[in-house]
Design a protein around this motif. Sequence first.
Motif, PDB file in Angstrom:
ATOM      1  N   ASN A  93       0.863  -1.244  -0.150  1.00 31.02           N
ATOM      2  CA  ASN A  93      -0.021   0.009   0.003  1.00 31.02           C
ATOM      3  C   ASN A  93       0.906   1.104  -0.043  1.00 31.02           C
ATOM      4  O   ASN A  93       0.564   2.267  -0.787  1.00 31.02           O
ATOM      5  CB  ASN A  93      -0.944   0.059   1.279  1.00 31.02           C
ATOM      6  CG  ASN A  93      -1.950   1.169   1.051  1.00 31.02           C
ATOM      7  OD1 ASN A  93      -2.862   1.123   0.425  1.00 31.02           O
ATOM      8  ND2 ASN A  93      -1.730   2.051   2.364  1.00 31.02           N
ATOM      9  N   CYS A  96       2.152   2.163  -3.339  1.00 29.35           N
ATOM     10  CA  CYS A  96       1.064   2.319  -4.370  1.00 29.35           C
ATOM     11  C   CYS A  96       1.201   1.303  -5.284  1.00 29.35           C
ATOM     12  O   CYS A  96       0.884   1.535  -6.576  1.00 29.35           O
ATOM     13  CB  CYS A  96       1.367   3.670  -5.179  1.00 29.35           C
ATOM     14  SG  CYS A  96       1.333   4.836  -4.151  1.00 29.35           S
ATOM     15  N   LYS A  99      -4.296  -0.137  -3.300  1.00 27.88           N
ATOM     16  CA  LYS A  99      -4.766   1.090  -2.640  1.00 27.88           C
ATOM     17  C   LYS A  99      -5.647   0.487  -1.788  1.00 27.88           C
ATOM     18  O   LYS A  99      -6.945   0.166  -2.310  1.00 27.88           O
ATOM     19  CB  LYS A  99      -5.325   1.940  -3.494  1.00 27.88           C
ATOM     20  CG  LYS A  99      -5.933   3.308  -2.815  1.00 27.88           C
ATOM     21  CD  LYS A  99      -6.313   4.322  -3.869  1.00 27.88           C
ATOM     22  CE  LYS A  99      -6.965   5.434  -3.216  1.00 27.88           C
ATOM     23  NZ  LYS A  99      -7.467   6.522  -4.066  1.00 27.88           N
ATOM     24  N   ASP A 101      -8.814   0.275   0.997  1.00 25.78           N
ATOM     25  CA  ASP A 101     -10.147   0.935   1.253  1.00 25.78           C
ATOM     26  C   ASP A 101      -9.846   1.903   2.651  1.00 25.78           C
ATOM     27  O   ASP A 101      -9.062   1.663   3.520  1.00 25.78           O
ATOM     28  CB  ASP A 101     -11.267   0.164   1.451  1.00 25.78           C
ATOM     29  CG  ASP A 101     -12.657   0.696   1.980  1.00 25.78           C
ATOM     30  OD1 ASP A 101     -12.740   1.508   2.878  1.00 25.78           O
ATOM     31  OD2 ASP A 101     -13.299   0.553   1.111  1.00 25.78           O
ATOM     32  N   SER A 102     -10.142   3.041   2.405  1.00 26.93           N
ATOM     33  CA  SER A 102      -9.749   4.233   3.544  1.00 26.93           C
ATOM     34  C   SER A 102     -10.453   3.877   4.818  1.00 26.93           C
ATOM     35  O   SER A 102      -9.873   3.982   5.774  1.00 26.93           O
ATOM     36  CB  SER A 102     -10.537   5.303   3.157  1.00 26.93           C
ATOM     37  OG  SER A 102     -12.014   5.236   2.990  1.00 26.93           O
ATOM     38  N   CYS A 117      -9.590  -3.847  -1.555  1.00 27.23           N
ATOM     39  CA  CYS A 117      -8.394  -2.740  -2.020  1.00 27.23           C
ATOM     40  C   CYS A 117      -8.460  -2.763  -3.531  1.00 27.23           C
ATOM     41  O   CYS A 117      -9.121  -3.622  -4.129  1.00 27.23           O
ATOM     42  CB  CYS A 117      -6.906  -3.346  -1.604  1.00 27.23           C
ATOM     43  SG  CYS A 117      -6.241  -4.738  -2.215  1.00 27.23           S
ATOM     44  N   LYS A 118      -7.817  -1.988  -3.960  1.00 29.89           N
ATOM     45  CA  LYS A 118      -7.503  -1.824  -5.543  1.00 29.89           C
ATOM     46  C   LYS A 118      -6.007  -2.355  -5.831  1.00 29.89           C
ATOM     47  O   LYS A 118      -5.201  -1.832  -5.162  1.00 29.89           O
ATOM     48  CB  LYS A 118      -7.887  -0.480  -5.954  1.00 29.89           C
ATOM     49  CG  LYS A 118      -9.199  -0.248  -6.459  1.00 29.89           C
ATOM     50  CD  LYS A 118      -9.652   1.159  -7.252  1.00 29.89           C
ATOM     51  CE  LYS A 118     -10.836   1.149  -7.666  1.00 29.89           C
ATOM     52  NZ  LYS A 118     -10.872   2.566  -8.495  1.00 29.89           N
ATOM     53  N   ILE A 120      -3.401  -1.666  -8.141  1.00 32.75           N
ATOM     54  CA  ILE A 120      -3.195  -0.437  -8.951  1.00 32.75           C
ATOM     55  C   ILE A 120      -1.850  -0.546  -9.677  1.00 32.75           C
ATOM     56  O   ILE A 120      -1.534   0.654 -10.228  1.00 32.75           O
ATOM     57  CB  ILE A 120      -3.306   1.016  -8.202  1.00 32.75           C
ATOM     58  CG1 ILE A 120      -2.482   1.125  -6.853  1.00 32.75           C
ATOM     59  CG2 ILE A 120      -4.971   1.042  -7.905  1.00 32.75           C
ATOM     60  CD1 ILE A 120      -2.771   2.448  -6.315  1.00 32.75           C
ATOM     61  N   TRP A 121      -1.191  -1.363  -9.388  1.00 22.72           N
ATOM     62  CA  TRP A 121       0.335  -1.465  -9.899  1.00 22.72           C
ATOM     63  C   TRP A 121       0.196  -1.568 -11.563  1.00 22.72           C
ATOM     64  O   TRP A 121      -0.537  -2.298 -12.101  1.00 22.72           O
ATOM     65  CB  TRP A 121       0.990  -2.532  -9.525  1.00 22.72           C
ATOM     66  CG  TRP A 121       2.558  -2.624  -9.980  1.00 22.72           C
ATOM     67  CD1 TRP A 121       3.183  -1.596 -10.539  1.00 22.72           C
ATOM     68  CD2 TRP A 121       3.573  -3.391  -9.278  1.00 22.72           C
ATOM     69  NE1 TRP A 121       4.454  -1.844 -10.637  1.00 22.72           N
ATOM     70  CE2 TRP A 121       4.755  -3.049  -9.663  1.00 22.72           C
ATOM     71  CE3 TRP A 121       3.580  -4.294  -8.221  1.00 22.72           C
ATOM     72  CZ2 TRP A 121       6.048  -3.466  -9.459  1.00 22.72           C
ATOM     73  CZ3 TRP A 121       4.708  -5.012  -7.947  1.00 22.72           C
ATOM     74  CH2 TRP A 121       5.788  -4.630  -8.283  1.00 22.72           C
TER      75      TRP A 121
END
Length: 210
Positions: A93, A96, A99, A101-102, A117-118, A120-121
């Motif tokens: 995380n 990056c 990502k 979840d907040s 999560c996403k 995102i790589w």
Amino acid sequence: MDNKTEDKILDDDYYSEIPNALYYVKNNKSIFQKLKLKDHRILLVLDYLYTNTNRKGIVRFTLDDLIISCYCKPDSHKGKSNSKFISLLQDLNAYCIIKLDSQINLDSVKSKDLITCKYIWNLKDKGYFQLYENGEKNKILNCKDDSIDKIALLFFYCYLKRRINKVSKDRPNDVVLFGGRAAASYLSYDIINQDTLLSEGVIKKYNDIL
């Protein structure tokens, strides 16, 4: 075609896409080396994230499922597998690669809590290589030699696969006709040690096994 035959064909063909950036070295450091745990299981975590990402780029999973899928056993005791995988997710995380979840607090997450999560790589940045489920991953992880770290062996295999020089797509017959560059890798033990943190003795052993 019966269902079993169809499932076998799908299993044989399935592969995940692992970012070259895992092994790509910049300023003498790869992403793997920058992760504070220097944990070879990152390869299986990336494989898991890729496989379980939905069409919106979102992954939903429990810590238990992630750990078991990475050929480990859940253990909530201090310093054991649960905390190690949580630290690895926190590192991913921070860099990056995912990502979270907040609303997710990994420090308090329980083994059966749903983590969102996403992934995102961006695989397209430096490319990726394909890790086949049966012909490569399972074949290595199901090796009968219990004296070796099979996850480290798989990590080493993927490292070699990533570092192999490919024959040009535009001139595939160069090797045959002109003695051009073959699909091979010419790495010293020192370079492999720096990139994978494996000792020379382990590298020699793993070469023989592969």
